[in-house]
Design a protein around this motif. Structure first.
Motif, mmCIF file in Angstrom:
data_model
loop_
_atom_site.group_PDB
_atom_site.id
_atom_site.type_symbol
_atom_site.label_atom_id
_atom_site.label_comp_id
_atom_site.label_asym_id
_atom_site.label_seq_id
_atom_site.Cartn_x
_atom_site.Cartn_y
_atom_site.Cartn_z
ATOM 1 N N ARG A 89 34.420 50.022 21.410
ATOM 2 C CA ARG A 89 35.257 49.577 22.523
ATOM 3 C C ARG A 89 36.733 49.904 22.291
ATOM 4 O O ARG A 89 37.466 50.171 23.238
ATOM 5 C CB ARG A 89 35.077 48.073 22.746
ATOM 6 C CG ARG A 89 33.668 47.714 23.169
ATOM 7 C CD ARG A 89 33.491 46.221 23.408
ATOM 8 N NE ARG A 89 32.088 45.933 23.645
ATOM 9 C CZ ARG A 89 31.473 46.120 24.803
ATOM 10 N NH1 ARG A 89 32.179 46.576 25.834
ATOM 11 N NH2 ARG A 89 30.199 45.862 24.945
ATOM 12 N N PRO A 96 33.052 48.959 29.619
ATOM 13 C CA PRO A 96 33.283 47.692 30.338
ATOM 14 C C PRO A 96 33.466 46.517 29.385
ATOM 15 O O PRO A 96 32.758 46.395 28.391
ATOM 16 C CB PRO A 96 31.996 47.526 31.166
ATOM 17 C CG PRO A 96 30.964 48.304 30.406
ATOM 18 C CD PRO A 96 31.694 49.474 29.808
ATOM 19 N N GLU A 98 33.814 42.417 29.857
ATOM 20 C CA GLU A 98 33.777 41.272 30.756
ATOM 21 C C GLU A 98 33.730 39.996 29.922
ATOM 22 O O GLU A 98 32.648 39.511 29.580
ATOM 23 C CB GLU A 98 32.569 41.356 31.685
ATOM 24 C CG GLU A 98 32.605 42.560 32.622
ATOM 25 C CD GLU A 98 31.450 42.548 33.600
ATOM 26 O OE1 GLU A 98 30.871 41.460 33.801
ATOM 27 O OE2 GLU A 98 31.132 43.608 34.156
ATOM 28 N N GLU A 100 33.577 36.231 28.659
ATOM 29 C CA GLU A 100 32.869 35.084 29.227
ATOM 30 C C GLU A 100 32.872 33.929 28.239
ATOM 31 O O GLU A 100 32.882 34.147 27.024
ATOM 32 C CB GLU A 100 31.430 35.475 29.570
ATOM 33 C CG GLU A 100 30.643 34.400 30.297
ATOM 34 C CD GLU A 100 31.287 34.025 31.614
ATOM 35 O OE1 GLU A 100 32.155 33.123 31.600
ATOM 36 O OE2 GLU A 100 30.946 34.642 32.649
ATOM 37 N N ASP A 145 32.267 40.647 25.377
ATOM 38 C CA ASP A 145 31.376 41.259 26.357
ATOM 39 C C ASP A 145 30.338 40.208 26.737
ATOM 40 O O ASP A 145 29.326 40.035 26.057
ATOM 41 C CB ASP A 145 30.709 42.503 25.777
ATOM 42 C CG ASP A 145 29.868 43.242 26.812
ATOM 43 O OD1 ASP A 145 29.909 42.847 28.004
ATOM 44 O OD2 ASP A 145 29.175 44.210 26.450
ATOM 45 N N ARG A 147 28.499 40.042 29.553
ATOM 46 C CA ARG A 147 27.600 40.431 30.632
ATOM 47 C C ARG A 147 26.192 39.901 30.426
ATOM 48 O O ARG A 147 25.450 39.678 31.379
ATOM 49 C CB ARG A 147 27.577 41.960 30.758
ATOM 50 C CG ARG A 147 28.872 42.574 31.277
ATOM 51 C CD ARG A 147 28.808 44.085 31.250
ATOM 52 N NE ARG A 147 28.658 44.577 29.879
ATOM 53 C CZ ARG A 147 28.398 45.842 29.578
ATOM 54 N NH1 ARG A 147 28.229 46.729 30.549
ATOM 55 N NH2 ARG A 147 28.283 46.221 28.316
ATOM 56 N N ASP A 148 25.802 39.721 29.160
ATOM 57 C CA ASP A 148 24.464 39.208 28.858
ATOM 58 C C ASP A 148 24.587 38.099 27.815
ATOM 59 O O ASP A 148 24.258 38.286 26.648
ATOM 60 C CB ASP A 148 23.571 40.348 28.345
ATOM 61 C CG ASP A 148 22.119 39.922 28.229
ATOM 62 O OD1 ASP A 148 21.795 38.797 28.639
ATOM 63 O OD2 ASP A 148 21.301 40.712 27.717
ATOM 64 N N THR A 186 27.262 32.773 38.352
ATOM 65 C CA THR A 186 26.517 34.012 38.537
ATOM 66 C C THR A 186 27.376 35.202 38.178
ATOM 67 O O THR A 186 28.508 35.324 38.636
ATOM 68 C CB THR A 186 26.043 34.141 39.996
ATOM 69 O OG1 THR A 186 25.274 32.984 40.322
ATOM 70 C CG2 THR A 186 25.183 35.382 40.174
ATOM 71 N N ARG A 187 26.843 36.077 37.357
ATOM 72 C CA ARG A 187 27.600 37.241 36.930
ATOM 73 C C ARG A 187 27.778 38.212 38.076
ATOM 74 O O ARG A 187 26.979 38.272 39.017
ATOM 75 C CB ARG A 187 26.871 37.974 35.781
ATOM 76 C CG ARG A 187 26.648 37.127 34.573
ATOM 77 C CD ARG A 187 27.962 36.780 33.920
ATOM 78 N NE ARG A 187 28.719 37.954 33.595
ATOM 79 C CZ ARG A 187 29.992 37.941 33.222
ATOM 80 N NH1 ARG A 187 30.630 36.796 33.145
ATOM 81 N NH2 ARG A 187 30.610 39.050 32.915
ATOM 82 N N ALA A 188 28.865 39.023 37.989
ATOM 83 C CA ALA A 188 29.123 40.028 39.028
ATOM 84 C C ALA A 188 28.044 41.083 39.046
ATOM 85 O O ALA A 188 27.797 41.729 40.046
ATOM 86 C CB ALA A 188 30.496 40.684 38.800
ATOM 87 N N SER A 189 27.385 41.295 37.901
ATOM 88 C CA SER A 189 26.340 42.304 37.817
ATOM 89 C C SER A 189 25.029 41.825 38.402
ATOM 90 O O SER A 189 24.088 42.588 38.554
ATOM 91 C CB SER A 189 26.119 42.714 36.353
ATOM 92 O OG SER A 189 25.769 41.581 35.578
ATOM 93 N N THR A 190 24.925 40.516 38.771
ATOM 94 C CA THR A 190 23.701 39.987 39.348
ATOM 95 C C THR A 190 23.533 40.538 40.752
ATOM 96 O O THR A 190 24.468 40.504 41.561
ATOM 97 C CB THR A 190 23.755 38.457 39.401
ATOM 98 O OG1 THR A 190 23.980 37.974 38.078
ATOM 99 C CG2 THR A 190 22.465 37.889 39.964
#
Length: 240
Positions: A89, A96, A98, A100, A145, A147-148, A186-190
């Motif tokens: 990174r 990306p 993100e 969290e 990161d 995202r997950d 809710t994630r933006a990738s959902t």
């Protein structure tokens, strides 16, 4: 079989003394440094005996050694993977990121076990323990990161399963776990349902049009007011 903790701690200090001193591997040299280590280790262990439990179950501690080694091995492996990820990174800013924050419910309850897991999270690059909630027995964890977050939580749960055995907790690795709570929802990738996506799109497209209409109306009013003023001025000059 239970025994007092501080004498065992004194023996551990003596062994560490021999290891740190780096003595020649001859019986007389090792024995001499070991006796010196015991002479120093026992008083130190006795003075600081209140920093650890008064009693220790030696057989149970021996049985916990495989779990401790497994914890250490997985922890080192995760640190290596995290270092590679963070390096990628840094070298590839386009990747990306993100961040969290999520709440990780714990099954361990003792201070030492909670501190061990919290420090393991903070030492691992890319994650850090922000706080501990004593009411819910959970950790607030920040991930670079996020995202997950469930994948991150899965690794921490693996550490916790070994910690349950190492620190002789009331819960067991087979006990059910509670779900994590993600602060961002809710994630933006959902994936968004088509109907909701259409509503959002129509709303977004509608707002600029309304703003533009208001701007045009305001411009027309200003223009008409300017024309009326000119007409009044012209009428007054003709009258004169």
């Amino acid at each position: 079989m239970r025994t007092r903790t501080w004498p065992l701690a004194g023996v551990v200090f003596a062994l560490l003394w021999v290891f740190v001193r780096g003595v020649t591997l001859t019986p007389s040299a090792v024995l001499g440094q070991l006796l010196l280590g015991l002479a120093v280790g026992f008083p130190v262990a006795f003075v600081f005996r209140r920093l650890y439990g008064e009693w220790i179950d030696v057989p149970r501690s021996v049985r916990a050694i495989p779990s401790a080694l497994s914890y250490l091995a997985i922890f080192i492996w995760e640190i290596m993977l995290a270092n590679v990820d963070v390096t990628k990174r840094v070298l590839s800013p386009s990747m990306p990121i993100e961040p969290e924050v999520f709440l990780f419910p714990l099954r361990v309850e003792t201070d030492l076990a909670i501190t061990t897991i919290a420090n393991s999270v903070s030492i691992t690059p890319g994650t850090v323990t922000l706080d501990y909630d004593s009411e819910t027995n959970a950790l607030y964890i920040h991930a670079v990161d996020g995202r997950d977050p469930e994948t991150i939580a899965r690794t921490i749960r693996t550490w916790e399963e070994y910690a349950l055995v190492i620190f002789d907790e009331r819960a067991s690795p087979e006990d059910p776990t509670r779900d994590i709570v993600v602060s961002g929802g809710t994630r933006a990738s959902t994936p968004v349902p088509p109907d909701e996506r259409a509503d959002e799109t129509s709303t977004v497209n509608q707002l600029p049009a309304e703003e533009k209409a208001e701007e045009l109306e305001a411009a027309d009013r200003i223009e008409h007011e300017g024309e009326d003023e000119h007409e009044h001025e012209d009428g007054g000059e003709n009258h004169d």
